[in-house]
Design a protein around this motif. Sequence first.
Motif, short mmCIF file in Angstrom:
data_model
loop_
_atom_site.label_atom_id
_atom_site.label_comp_id
_atom_site.label_asym_id
_atom_site.label_seq_id
_atom_site.Cartn_x
_atom_site.Cartn_y
_atom_site.Cartn_z
N VAL A 187 21.30 -66.61 66.01
CA VAL A 187 22.16 -65.56 65.17
C VAL A 187 22.87 -66.54 64.05
CG1 VAL A 187 24.29 -66.24 66.64
CG2 VAL A 187 24.33 -64.12 65.42
N LYS A 188 23.07 -67.52 64.26
CA LYS A 188 23.61 -68.66 63.03
C LYS A 188 22.44 -68.52 61.91
CE LYS A 188 27.40 -69.82 65.11
NZ LYS A 188 28.74 -69.07 64.42
N SER A 189 21.04 -68.58 62.23
CA SER A 189 20.48 -68.38 61.10
C SER A 189 20.42 -67.17 60.33
CB SER A 189 18.95 -68.84 61.68
OG SER A 189 18.65 -70.01 62.34
N ALA A 190 20.38 -66.16 61.03
CA ALA A 190 20.77 -64.81 60.54
C ALA A 190 21.92 -64.73 59.48
CB ALA A 190 20.73 -63.63 61.49
N LEU A 191 22.99 -65.21 60.20
CA LEU A 191 24.30 -65.09 59.24
C LEU A 191 24.14 -65.97 58.02
CD1 LEU A 191 27.16 -64.37 59.25
CD2 LEU A 191 27.64 -66.72 60.43
N ASN A 192 23.53 -67.59 58.29
CA ASN A 192 23.32 -68.23 57.21
C ASN A 192 22.64 -67.60 55.94
OD1 ASN A 192 24.09 -70.73 56.33
ND2 ASN A 192 22.01 -71.54 56.71
N LYS A 193 21.85 -66.56 56.34
CA LYS A 193 21.09 -65.97 55.19
C LYS A 193 22.01 -65.23 54.19
CE LYS A 193 16.52 -66.70 55.91
NZ LYS A 193 15.66 -67.64 54.84
N VAL A 194 23.04 -64.63 54.85
CA VAL A 194 23.97 -63.96 53.85
C VAL A 194 24.89 -65.03 53.42
CG1 VAL A 194 25.88 -62.30 54.02
CG2 VAL A 194 23.93 -62.09 55.38
N VAL A 195 25.38 -65.91 53.95
CA VAL A 195 26.20 -66.91 53.53
C VAL A 195 25.69 -67.74 52.46
CG1 VAL A 195 27.18 -69.17 53.91
CG2 VAL A 195 27.47 -67.48 55.81
N LEU A 196 24.30 -67.85 52.17
CA LEU A 196 23.56 -68.60 51.24
C LEU A 196 22.93 -67.44 50.03
CD1 LEU A 196 21.42 -71.17 53.11
CD2 LEU A 196 23.33 -71.51 51.85
N LYS A 197 23.43 -66.41 50.36
CA LYS A 197 23.31 -65.25 49.47
C LYS A 197 21.95 -64.82 49.21
CE LYS A 197 27.62 -65.30 46.88
NZ LYS A 197 28.27 -66.09 47.88
N GLU A 198 20.85 -65.41 50.35
CA GLU A 198 19.64 -65.04 50.43
C GLU A 198 19.34 -63.52 51.01
OE1 GLU A 198 17.81 -68.26 52.47
OE2 GLU A 198 18.27 -69.83 51.10
N ALA A 199 20.38 -63.01 51.72
CA ALA A 199 20.19 -61.70 52.17
C ALA A 199 21.56 -61.00 51.80
CB ALA A 199 19.87 -61.63 53.45
N ASP A 200 21.46 -59.69 51.70
CA ASP A 200 22.69 -58.83 51.54
C ASP A 200 23.59 -58.57 52.69
OD1 ASP A 200 21.88 -58.16 48.54
OD2 ASP A 200 20.41 -56.96 49.37
N ALA A 201 22.69 -58.54 53.91
CA ALA A 201 23.55 -58.11 55.12
C ALA A 201 22.63 -58.62 56.22
CB ALA A 201 23.78 -56.71 55.22
N ALA A 202 23.27 -58.83 57.25
CA ALA A 202 22.66 -59.31 58.60
C ALA A 202 23.37 -58.66 59.73
CB ALA A 202 22.62 -60.78 58.79
N VAL A 203 22.52 -58.26 60.63
CA VAL A 203 23.40 -57.59 62.13
C VAL A 203 23.46 -58.88 62.98
CG1 VAL A 203 22.94 -56.10 63.94
CG2 VAL A 203 22.28 -55.35 61.68
N VAL A 204 24.68 -59.40 63.18
CA VAL A 204 24.94 -60.37 64.00
C VAL A 204 26.18 -60.16 64.94
CG1 VAL A 204 24.41 -62.10 62.24
CG2 VAL A 204 26.52 -61.25 62.12
N TYR A 205 26.58 -61.10 65.66
CA TYR A 205 27.65 -60.92 66.70
C TYR A 205 28.96 -60.95 65.76
CZ TYR A 205 24.91 -61.88 70.40
OH TYR A 205 23.61 -61.97 71.31
N ARG A 206 30.24 -60.06 66.24
CA ARG A 206 31.42 -60.19 65.59
C ARG A 206 32.20 -61.46 65.69
NH1 ARG A 206 35.42 -56.27 69.32
NH2 ARG A 206 35.39 -57.66 71.09
N THR A 207 31.61 -62.40 66.88
CA THR A 207 32.33 -63.67 66.66
C THR A 207 31.74 -64.47 65.60
OG1 THR A 207 30.58 -64.08 68.21
CG2 THR A 207 32.80 -63.71 69.22
N ASP A 208 30.64 -64.36 65.27
CA ASP A 208 30.01 -65.02 64.10
C ASP A 208 30.53 -64.55 62.57
OD1 ASP A 208 27.94 -67.03 65.46
OD2 ASP A 208 27.34 -64.74 66.19
N VAL A 209 30.85 -63.61 62.50
CA VAL A 209 31.61 -62.88 61.37
C VAL A 209 32.74 -63.58 61.14
CG1 VAL A 209 32.36 -61.11 60.02
CG2 VAL A 209 30.07 -60.62 61.38
N LYS A 210 33.60 -63.50 62.40
CA LYS A 210 34.89 -64.21 62.58
C LYS A 210 35.17 -65.56 62.15
CE LYS A 210 39.26 -64.18 65.00
NZ LYS A 210 39.95 -63.71 66.13
#
Length: 269
Positions: A187-210
């Motif tokens: 999940v951290k790798s998926a989230l990081n794609k959005v953080v780095l603006k390499e993706a527009d969105a990711a489906v992750v856990y709400r805890t990771d969004v927070k």
Amino acid sequence: MNRSARRIRRTLQVTGAGAAALVALSACSSSDSGAASSGGGSDGLSGTVNVFAAASLTESFTELGEEFEKRHPGTEVVFNFGGSDSLAAGITSGAPADVFASASPRTMKAVTDADAAAGTPVTFVRNRLEIATLPGNPDRVASLKDLTGSDLKVVLCDRAVPCGAAAQKALTAAGLKLTPVSYEEDVKSALNKVVLKEADAAVVYRTDVKAAGDKVAGVEFPESAKAVNDYPITLLKDAPNADVGQAFIELVRSAAGQKVLTAAGFTAP
């Protein structure tokens, strides 16, 4: 190796030679217990405890590890964070871990089926999915269906890991099909794609969004209620430091531990 470097390790998917590497890495961690075992606290606990935990637990477990060391001078908590399936593979391959905290009962079952757990795993928190978008949600994502548009770059966790399995369950509940630009190892790798603006969105856990703060925006969606993940935790049968491992589990399940976890966005079981 300094203290901060030894405390947290990120574990990638483990197959073949990778599993052997994880075993060797964990053995190195276990060997540190002798150095930390002197000068134990008044409760008699001392040494290194190796905790294998789902990537989504990174922030909350790191905080609990620091609290544990304060309560038990002479102990050190070393984490291997990663996809639950990879962690389970490492454990069943012989990695000398003390505690396993998984993001789903399915990945925990791989450990119990291998007779590697000491006793019955216990669910200690639950988690649900959320959509992570670029800051400010410039694409105006408002639902899971919005992610199916061809103009969006969306990433998902690999289907083998709990966040990926949950995402597929939510998509099925919504009657949707989604082809991501990539499947990520945790999940951290998926989230990081959005953080780095390499993706527009990711489906992750709400805890990771927070945990990501203003680096992403979060969008809730009703189908997440159909894909809530239970997180089980267990002491491992061949734990090198079973007493300390059990004490760490007790902290996680205590009122103090639950306070840290719920503040991170998890819910009580």
